[in-house]
Design an enzyme around this catalytic site. Structure first.
Site, PDB file in Angstrom:
ATOM      1  N   CYS A   1       0.190   3.723   2.900  1.00  0.00           N
ATOM      2  CA  CYS A   1       0.621   3.167   4.159  1.00  0.00           C
ATOM      3  C   CYS A   1       2.197   3.580   4.184  1.00  0.00           C
ATOM      4  O   CYS A   1       2.597   3.801   5.335  1.00  0.00           O
ATOM      5  CB  CYS A   1       0.599   1.710   4.055  1.00  0.00           C
ATOM      6  SG  CYS A   1      -1.168   1.183   3.913  1.00  0.00           S
TER       7      CYS A   1
ATOM      8  N   CYS B   1       0.738  -1.369  -0.084  1.00  0.00           N
ATOM      9  CA  CYS B   1       0.016   0.132  -0.015  1.00  0.00           C
ATOM     10  C   CYS B   1       0.868   1.377   0.042  1.00  0.00           C
ATOM     11  O   CYS B   1       1.571   1.489   1.016  1.00  0.00           O
ATOM     12  CB  CYS B   1      -0.753  -0.050   1.335  1.00  0.00           C
ATOM     13  SG  CYS B   1      -1.673   1.515   1.716  1.00  0.00           S
TER      14      CYS B   1
END
Length: 103
Positions: free
Chosen positions: A29, A26
């Site tokens: 993230c 991600c």
């Protein structure tokens, strides 16, 4: 040292626990990671920051209805008291955490 269960991790008596639900693949993230490191250093001894990989811990992610990542959930005495999905800039996150950390 034996692995602690998620409920043991979020039940830090008197200390709020900020949980970052993330995944290695991600992009947002990865943006959040240095922000969380900074937050952890700033609130050392007053706040615990833990990261939960949603791919490896799907049951926990489902339990807390994590549908997008990153999702941050702040727990106080094992109970969720705040949550936010997406990247949260450090100043905004710090401001939010102040009211929980300085109790």
């Amino acid at each position: 040292m034996p692995k602690k269960s998620f409920s043991e991790l979020i039940n830090s008596p008197g200390m709020p626990v900020l949980v970052d639900f993330y995944a290695d693949w991600c992009g947002p993230c990865k943006t959040m990671a240095p922000i969380l490191q900074q937050i952890a250093q700033q609130h050392q001894g007053k706040l615990r920051v833990i990261k939960i990989d949603v791919d490896r811990n799907q049951a926990v992610a489902q339990q807390f209805r994590v549908q997008s990542i990153p999702t941050l959930i702040l727990f106080q005495n094992g109970q969720p008291v705040w949550r936010q999905a997406g990247v949260v800039p450090a100043p905004q996150l710090n401001q939010t955490l102040q009211s929980f950390v300085n109790r």
